[in-house]
Design a protein around this motif. Structure first.
Motif, PDB file in Angstrom:
ATOM      1  N   ALA A  38       0.828  -1.203   0.000  1.00 31.07           N
ATOM      2  CA  ALA A  38       0.000   0.000   0.000  1.00 31.07           C
ATOM      3  C   ALA A  38       0.865   1.256   0.000  1.00 31.07           C
ATOM      4  CB  ALA A  38      -0.936  -0.012   1.209  1.00 31.07           C
ATOM      5  N   ALA A  39       1.908   1.261   0.828  1.00 32.10           N
ATOM      6  CA  ALA A  39       2.791   2.421   0.890  1.00 32.10           C
ATOM      7  C   ALA A  39       3.560   2.599  -0.415  1.00 32.10           C
ATOM      8  CB  ALA A  39       3.762   2.270   2.064  1.00 32.10           C
ATOM      9  N   TRP A  40       4.026   1.500  -0.981  1.00 34.52           N
ATOM     10  CA  TRP A  40       4.776   1.550  -2.242  1.00 34.52           C
ATOM     11  C   TRP A  40       3.882   2.011  -3.392  1.00 34.52           C
ATOM     12  CZ3 TRP A  40       3.762  -1.254  -6.694  1.00 34.52           C
ATOM     13  CH2 TRP A  40       4.736  -1.216  -7.692  1.00 34.52           C
ATOM     14  N   ALA A  41       2.689   1.429  -3.500  1.00 35.25           N
ATOM     15  CA  ALA A  41       1.823   1.704  -4.646  1.00 35.25           C
ATOM     16  C   ALA A  41       1.360   3.147  -4.671  1.00 35.25           C
ATOM     17  CB  ALA A  41       0.613   0.763  -4.611  1.00 35.25           C
ATOM     18  N   ILE A  42       1.006   3.721  -3.537  1.00 33.41           N
ATOM     19  CA  ILE A  42       0.488   5.081  -3.526  1.00 33.41           C
ATOM     20  C   ILE A  42       1.584   6.079  -3.874  1.00 33.41           C
ATOM     21  CG2 ILE A  42       0.863   5.681  -1.106  1.00 33.41           C
ATOM     22  CD1 ILE A  42      -2.374   6.243  -3.118  1.00 33.41           C
TER      23      ILE A  42
ATOM     24  N   ILE B 191       0.732  12.802   2.827  1.00 32.99           N
ATOM     25  CA  ILE B 191      -0.588  12.164   2.875  1.00 32.99           C
ATOM     26  C   ILE B 191      -0.544  10.675   2.503  1.00 32.99           C
ATOM     27  CG2 ILE B 191      -1.834  14.310   2.434  1.00 32.99           C
ATOM     28  CD1 ILE B 191      -2.130  13.426  -0.466  1.00 32.99           C
ATOM     29  N   ALA B 192       0.594  10.194   2.043  1.00 29.78           N
ATOM     30  CA  ALA B 192       0.706   8.770   1.704  1.00 29.78           C
ATOM     31  C   ALA B 192       0.672   7.928   2.972  1.00 29.78           C
ATOM     32  CB  ALA B 192       2.008   8.508   0.944  1.00 29.78           C
ATOM     33  N   PRO B 193       0.161   6.696   2.875  1.00 27.75           N
ATOM     34  CA  PRO B 193       0.169   5.834   4.063  1.00 27.75           C
ATOM     35  C   PRO B 193       1.594   5.544   4.517  1.00 27.75           C
ATOM     36  CG  PRO B 193      -0.417   4.580   2.098  1.00 27.75           C
ATOM     37  CD  PRO B 193      -0.422   6.024   1.698  1.00 27.75           C
ATOM     38  N   ALA B 194       1.757   5.410   5.805  1.00 22.78           N
ATOM     39  CA  ALA B 194       3.092   5.171   6.355  1.00 22.78           C
ATOM     40  C   ALA B 194       3.615   3.805   5.939  1.00 22.78           C
ATOM     41  CB  ALA B 194       3.044   5.270   7.877  1.00 22.78           C
ATOM     42  N   TRP B 195       4.941   3.722   5.807  1.00 21.95           N
ATOM     43  CA  TRP B 195       5.564   2.419   5.618  1.00 21.95           C
ATOM     44  C   TRP B 195       5.393   1.610   6.896  1.00 21.95           C
ATOM     45  CZ3 TRP B 195       7.382   1.087   0.936  1.00 21.95           C
ATOM     46  CH2 TRP B 195       7.728   2.096   0.031  1.00 21.95           C
ATOM     47  N   PRO B 196       5.369   0.299   6.803  1.00 26.85           N
ATOM     48  CA  PRO B 196       5.396  -0.493   8.034  1.00 26.85           C
ATOM     49  C   PRO B 196       6.607  -0.082   8.867  1.00 26.85           C
ATOM     50  CG  PRO B 196       4.955  -1.908   6.153  1.00 26.85           C
ATOM     51  CD  PRO B 196       5.324  -0.564   5.599  1.00 26.85           C
TER      52      PRO B 196
END
Length: 246
Positions: A46-50, A59-64
């Protein structure tokens, strides 16, 4: 020599090679299998794709946690590989209720029995693509390399000679979960798994599968291999407790 599970088969027309793995109906190992997805592969993808779409870091989701600088992990390929293995599982292993309701008693309500009638932890013969197993093995290599490059303990040394040790998120936080997931999926077929696969296939049309002495001996040997793989990173005592249930 029995060859029911070997070698990996390739279908006509160049279809993907497949192999059969015996997987346990065991909440302990299934927990690691699902957490490999939930804690690592899905949020990493999810983090990579966005970010691939140009969305800003604000605003991108955080990396694990601990994986912000991880390299060598092909986000879509590894997530797709996990998803295909998951789809290959029988319905009982795809039901997450098993993770929470039967964690302490994996043989409860089992229809697989030893020669003495004792209920055994069920095993399932699952056909998976060898390419997907390789993709998950590459996840393990990436996490191991990341753990070496980015340790979870940081030492800060002071002028007076003292030092502070801080724990920080690291790829090493995921290492045990990924190691155990891949170790079980990597248990290659042998004569014992061939014997067990035939017994499971023969019992698929009955309400109960009773192993012969020979089949139970194969089950016990496989359980030794399984316990070593499914408890990777655990203590010897923890491994013995896991094995005792089989």
């Amino acid at each position: 020599m029995p060859t029911a599970l070997r070698p990996p088969a390739r279908s006509e027309g160049g279809a993907a090679a497949t192999t059969i793995r015996l997987l346990p109906q065991d909440p302990e190992w299934l927990w690691d299998f699902y957490m490999t997805h939930d804690l690592l592969l899905a949020p990493y993808h999810a983090a990579w794709a966005i970010r691939r779409r140009g969305v800003g870091e604000d605003i991108a989701p955080a990396w694990p946690p601990g994986l912000e600088s991880l390299t060598g992990l092909n986000a879509p390929a590894c997530l797709d590989a996990w998803a295909r293995v998951h789809r290959a599982l029988p319905p009982v292993l795809r039901d997450r209720v098993l993770l929470h309701d039967e964690r302490a008693a994996p043989a409860r309500r089992s229809t697989l029995r030893g020669p003495d009638g004792r209920a055994l932890v069920p095993l399932h013969a699952v056909t998976v693509a060898t390419d997907d197993l390789r993709a998950l093995a590459r996840v393990r290599r990436a996490i191991r390399a990341g753990a070496r490059a980015m340790p979870s303990l940081v030492v800060t040394r002071h002028a007076d000679g003292s030092a502070d040790v801080h724990s920080v998120p690291s790829p090493g936080d995921y290492k045990g979960t990924v190691d155990r997931t891949v170790a079980v999926l990597s248990l290659a077929p042998d004569d014992d798994t061939d014997v067990l696969a035939r017994a499971l296939a023969q019992g698929a049309t009955t309400s109960r599968t009773d192993l012969s002495d020979e089949q139970y001996a194969a089950y016990r040997r496989f359980a030794d291999r399984l316990a070593a793989a499914a408890t990777t990173g655990w203590s010897g005592g923890e491994r013995a407790l896991f094995r005792e249930r089989y």
